[in-house]
Design a protein around this motif. Structure first.
Motif, mmCIF file in Angstrom:
data_model
loop_
_atom_site.group_PDB
_atom_site.id
_atom_site.type_symbol
_atom_site.label_atom_id
_atom_site.label_comp_id
_atom_site.label_asym_id
_atom_site.label_seq_id
_atom_site.Cartn_x
_atom_site.Cartn_y
_atom_site.Cartn_z
ATOM 1 N N LYS A 223 0.854 -1.186 0.000
ATOM 2 C CA LYS A 223 0.000 0.000 0.000
ATOM 3 C C LYS A 223 0.896 1.243 0.000
ATOM 4 C CE LYS A 223 -3.851 -2.327 2.226
ATOM 5 N NZ LYS A 223 -4.649 -2.420 0.999
ATOM 6 N N PRO A 224 1.642 1.432 -1.098
ATOM 7 C CA PRO A 224 2.633 2.516 -1.133
ATOM 8 C C PRO A 224 2.030 3.912 -1.057
ATOM 9 C CG PRO A 224 2.366 1.556 -3.319
ATOM 10 C CD PRO A 224 1.621 0.677 -2.365
ATOM 11 N N LEU A 225 0.840 4.091 -1.632
ATOM 12 C CA LEU A 225 0.233 5.430 -1.597
ATOM 13 C C LEU A 225 -0.136 5.824 -0.174
ATOM 14 C CD1 LEU A 225 -2.046 5.390 -4.774
ATOM 15 C CD2 LEU A 225 0.314 6.155 -4.530
ATOM 16 N N MET A 226 -0.610 4.869 0.611
ATOM 17 C CA MET A 226 -0.938 5.144 2.010
ATOM 18 C C MET A 226 0.339 5.420 2.809
ATOM 19 S SD MET A 226 -4.051 2.443 2.680
ATOM 20 C CE MET A 226 -4.855 3.368 3.974
ATOM 21 N N ALA A 227 1.411 4.720 2.457
ATOM 22 C CA ALA A 227 2.701 4.963 3.119
ATOM 23 C C ALA A 227 3.186 6.378 2.839
ATOM 24 C CB ALA A 227 3.744 3.945 2.646
ATOM 25 N N LEU A 228 3.072 6.813 1.589
ATOM 26 C CA LEU A 228 3.514 8.167 1.219
ATOM 27 C C LEU A 228 2.622 9.224 1.840
ATOM 28 C CD1 LEU A 228 4.393 7.563 -2.555
ATOM 29 C CD2 LEU A 228 5.979 7.816 -0.644
ATOM 30 N N ASP A 229 1.334 8.947 1.920
ATOM 31 C CA ASP A 229 0.403 9.885 2.551
ATOM 32 C C ASP A 229 0.739 10.054 4.030
ATOM 33 O OD1 ASP A 229 -2.105 11.498 2.416
ATOM 34 O OD2 ASP A 229 -2.806 10.000 3.850
ATOM 35 N N LEU A 230 1.041 8.933 4.691
ATOM 36 C CA LEU A 230 1.399 8.993 6.113
ATOM 37 C C LEU A 230 2.729 9.713 6.309
ATOM 38 C CD1 LEU A 230 0.433 8.115 8.929
ATOM 39 C CD2 LEU A 230 1.804 6.042 8.654
ATOM 40 N N PHE A 231 3.658 9.505 5.378
ATOM 41 C CA PHE A 231 4.947 10.202 5.450
ATOM 42 C C PHE A 231 4.742 11.719 5.367
ATOM 43 C CE2 PHE A 231 8.571 12.035 3.005
ATOM 44 C CZ PHE A 231 9.528 11.950 4.001
ATOM 45 N N CYS A 232 3.864 12.150 4.467
ATOM 46 C CA CYS A 232 3.566 13.587 4.351
ATOM 47 C C CYS A 232 2.960 14.118 5.653
ATOM 48 C CB CYS A 232 2.600 13.840 3.195
ATOM 49 S SG CYS A 232 3.324 13.548 1.571
ATOM 50 N N GLN A 233 2.100 13.309 6.270
ATOM 51 C CA GLN A 233 1.500 13.696 7.549
ATOM 52 C C GLN A 233 2.576 13.816 8.621
ATOM 53 O OE1 GLN A 233 -1.822 11.201 8.775
ATOM 54 N NE2 GLN A 233 -1.574 11.843 10.905
ATOM 55 N N MET A 234 3.520 12.878 8.611
ATOM 56 C CA MET A 234 4.625 12.900 9.574
ATOM 57 C C MET A 234 5.455 14.165 9.416
ATOM 58 S SD MET A 234 7.768 10.200 9.936
ATOM 59 C CE MET A 234 9.205 11.130 9.470
ATOM 60 N N MET A 235 5.748 14.523 8.173
ATOM 61 C CA MET A 235 6.539 15.722 7.912
ATOM 62 C C MET A 235 5.802 16.980 8.354
ATOM 63 S SD MET A 235 9.402 14.682 6.745
ATOM 64 C CE MET A 235 10.121 16.208 6.132
ATOM 65 N N SER A 236 4.471 16.976 8.216
ATOM 66 C CA SER A 236 3.681 18.149 8.631
ATOM 67 C C SER A 236 3.700 18.343 10.140
ATOM 68 C CB SER A 236 2.235 18.014 8.142
ATOM 69 O OG SER A 236 1.557 16.990 8.841
ATOM 70 N N GLU A 237 4.034 17.278 10.876
ATOM 71 C CA GLU A 237 4.129 17.361 12.336
ATOM 72 C C GLU A 237 5.570 17.619 12.790
ATOM 73 O OE1 GLU A 237 2.048 14.422 14.558
ATOM 74 O OE2 GLU A 237 0.349 14.365 13.171
ATOM 75 N N ASN A 238 6.409 17.986 11.812
ATOM 76 C CA ASN A 238 7.788 18.414 12.090
ATOM 77 C C ASN A 238 8.663 17.320 12.715
ATOM 78 O OD1 ASN A 238 7.376 21.095 11.121
ATOM 79 N ND2 ASN A 238 6.354 21.595 13.053
ATOM 80 N N LEU A 239 8.416 16.075 12.351
ATOM 81 C CA LEU A 239 9.311 15.006 12.769
ATOM 82 C C LEU A 239 10.399 14.843 11.721
ATOM 83 C CD1 LEU A 239 6.619 14.109 14.446
ATOM 84 C CD2 LEU A 239 7.832 11.936 14.581
ATOM 85 N N LYS A 240 11.604 14.616 12.157
ATOM 86 C CA LYS A 240 12.736 14.503 11.244
ATOM 87 C C LYS A 240 12.969 13.038 10.874
ATOM 88 C CE LYS A 240 17.553 15.979 10.682
ATOM 89 N NZ LYS A 240 18.732 16.585 11.345
#
Length: 613
Positions: A223-240
């Motif tokens: 489920k690569p699209l869900m993985a990328l979507d979650l990654f974008c969410q992670m970046m929006s929360e300022n996690l490195k």
């Protein structure tokens, strides 16, 4: 008599301790310290003894810690740290025997009441896969803390026993991020990403490890699209992101064909000054190759100062799947000159894939029959599948069938499917029917392929018969699905789909393309359409295939000259292949399409596969 060698390399105990605790100390240096330590101290002080064990346990060869301990097993003084460091070595080396022995020693020394040490034993048993022993120890523990529960939950999750893991999770006195992450990892491992995500969303506090676990879970479950979507969410929360994040996201980019996101990750790697070792380098090469940007993959490959077998494999397979067969074989020749690496099973999958995609029958035969004799590489199913595919494509159907009949291992559905593909190309209906009977399991694609073969030779009664079999068995045709990345967003299309917000513009562009293509002499290739319907209906069905919708959307969404990159879940049909060649010419665009089989690079009306796929 010459005097004993002095401790000249490490004149002070403080320096010695620092060297043992330093992460930069190599295994070779540890062995030198070990030798000097024995010369200086026949019975080393306890703090140096423990430091030596910990250093070995943390190294690439943790078994050396156990060997060092064995040479001093009769020393009178041990403490809890000694055993704790040894248990770390047991966990890393997965030594059940040594874990059991240390359990016995800890009990004899009266350490069974120390929760920290018992937790170390729990972790070692779980890591070694001895869940029954771990559970027995857990139930006998005088004091259990969150770490004790986490060890057991993680152990059960690793084995996929989520029922036991869930029961223990409910008993944890204070749930830590590790408790939640173990559950996420376990459910993802068993394929239940929905439940994994519900645990992730319910977490009161998430750390980077929990984000990585969920992203990795999506990647592992395709489920690569869900993985990328979650990654974008992670970046929006300022996690490195760390290296683990980066590797998972690169894998998601590979699966989704998300080149723009993959490029962003590459820039992030450079800016963050991550060491581009063979592991990370291979991930980048693989990502660029699977996004159809093999030129970038080659740049990364050439820039690597250190390459291992995985790196060479990624480059060979990347070139092969992108239709650059000769270059793939050239890279294999270069690999043979590098005495630091040896080709393995994956290497020869790439080599045979290159031969198959290039139509190099003699070259393929040479490698197939020599890999075991010359390199000691055993033949696996994938090698047979590549060879059958090569022979089948080139019309050597009888030889391909003989290879299958003489296999040392049982042929699987992939191998029979490769032969079925050859039957389709060369319209061998009789062999195709035999192949279908040999296949123990059938996917919708196998029936559709057989139906298309019948349709191509006008055997409509047999087409109807296959349709009835599919209906009776409840087998539905897998819908064609294509995706394209525009401005870091993945857009998906299903054949005949009208759900996209710009579908009117998409279909209008298709009509325009149809008119221009007709003027260029294009005639829809209706031979492979499944149903016995009139030609006009067939042309309409073909015109709305998912890849054509994705290409149309790409043309209206990007500036002239921009390369379009499409990912399709099924094999390219002949009509769409011919149409895409013409579109690349009349629109002056390079179009890269990754289907289930390979990459197709279209430019100026020509495809990189040379119409051989």
């Amino acid at each position: 008599m010459p005097s004993s060698p002095s401790f000249h390399l490490f004149p002070q105990k403080k320096n010695l301790t620092q060297l043992l605790q330093s992460r930069r100390t190599t295994t070779k240096q540890l062995q030198q310290i070990h030798a000097q330590l024995l010369l200086q101290y026949p019975s080393p002080p306890l703090h140096l003894f423990n430091s030596m064990i910990l250093a070995y346990a943390s190294s690439l060869f943790p078994c050396h810690a156990l060997a060092f301990f064995a040479t001093h097993i009769h020393r009178p003084f041990l403490n809890m740290f000694t055993l704790h460091f040894l248990l770390k070595a047991c966990s890393k080396s997965k030594s059940v025997t040594h874990t059991t022995q240390l359990h016995s020693i800890s009990f004899k020394l009266g350490f069974h009441s120390y929760t920290t040490l018992q937790n170390g034993l729990l972790h070692a048993y779980c890591t070694c896969g001895q869940l029954a022993d771990a559970r027995r120890l857990f139930d006998e523990m005088i004091h259990r803390d969150t770490v004790s529960f986490n060890s057991m939950i993680h152990g059960y999750a690793e084995l996929g026993d989520m029922s036991s893991a869930s029961w223990l999770f409910e008993q944890v006195p204070v749930r830590s991020p590790v408790s939640w992450t173990s559950m996420i990892t376990g459910f993802a491992y068993t394929g239940d990403v929905v439940l994994a995500r519900s645990f992730f969303d319910e977490m009161p506090e998430r750390d980077l490890i929990s984000w990585n676990a969920m992203i990795s879970g999506y990647v592992q479950n395709r489920k690569p699209l869900m993985a990328l979507d979650l990654f974008c969410q992670m970046m929006s929360e300022n996690l490195k992101p760390n290296r683990v994040t980066v590797v998972s996201v690169l894998s998601a980019c590979s699966s989704a064909g998300a080149l723009d996101t993959g490029k962003w990750i590459h820039v992030y790697i450079n800016k963050s000054k991550f060491h581009l070792d063979p592991f990370l380098g291979s991930a980048l090469v693989d990502m660029y190759s699977k996004c159809g940007a093999v030129e970038f993959a080659s740049d990364v490959f050439e820039s690597l100062t250190e390459k291992n077998t995985c790196t060479w494999n990624a480059m060979i397979n990347g070139l092969a799947m992108n239709g650059q067969a000769e270059k793939a074989l050239d890279v294999f020749s270069q690999m043979q000159l590098d005495r630091r690496v040896l080709p393995d099973e994956v290497t020869f999958v790439g080599v045979l894939l290159a031969c198959s995609h290039g139509g190099f029958v003699e070259e393929g035969r040479k490698h197939f029959y020599s890999m075991t004799r010359k390199y000691g590489v055993r033949l696996v199913v994938e090698h047979y599948a590549c060879m059958v595919d090569l022979l089948g494509r080139c019309g050597f159907l009888q030889e391909a069938e003989e290879i299958i009949r003489n296999m040392s291992i049982k042929p699987d559905v992939v191998i029979w499917r490769a032969l079925l593909g050859g039957c389709r190309i060369h319209k061998d209906v009789e062999l195709a029917e035999r192949v279908v009977l040999e296949m123990e399991t059938h996917g919708s694609g196998d029936y559709v392929l057989l139906s298309n073969l019948y349709a191509s030779v006008g055997k409509w009664e047999d087409v109807e018969k296959v349709r009835r079999i599919m209906k009776d068995k409840g087998i539905e045709k897998t819908p064609g699905c294509s995706s394209i990345e525009i401005n870091n967003t993945i857009h998906e299309f299903i054949s005949g789909d009208k759900s996209h917000q710009r579908y009117k513009e998409i279909y209008a562009k298709l009509e325009e393309l149809g008119t221009r293509m007709s003027q260029e002499g294009y005639i829809a290739g209706t031979a492979e359409v499944l149903y016995d319907i009139d030609e006009e209906e067939k042309e309409r069905a073909l015109g709305h295939h998912s890849e054509k919708l994705a290409i149309s959307f790409g043309l209206i969404s990007t500036s002239p000259g921009t390369t379009l990159r499409i990912v399709k879940n099924l094999r390219f049909c002949s009509d769409c292949h011919n149409a895409t060649k013409l579109i690349s010419k009349i629109c002056n665009r390079e179009i890269v399409v990754r289907d289930r089989v390979r990459f197709h690079h279209f430019k100026d009306g020509i495809c990189s596969c040379n119409d051989f796929w």
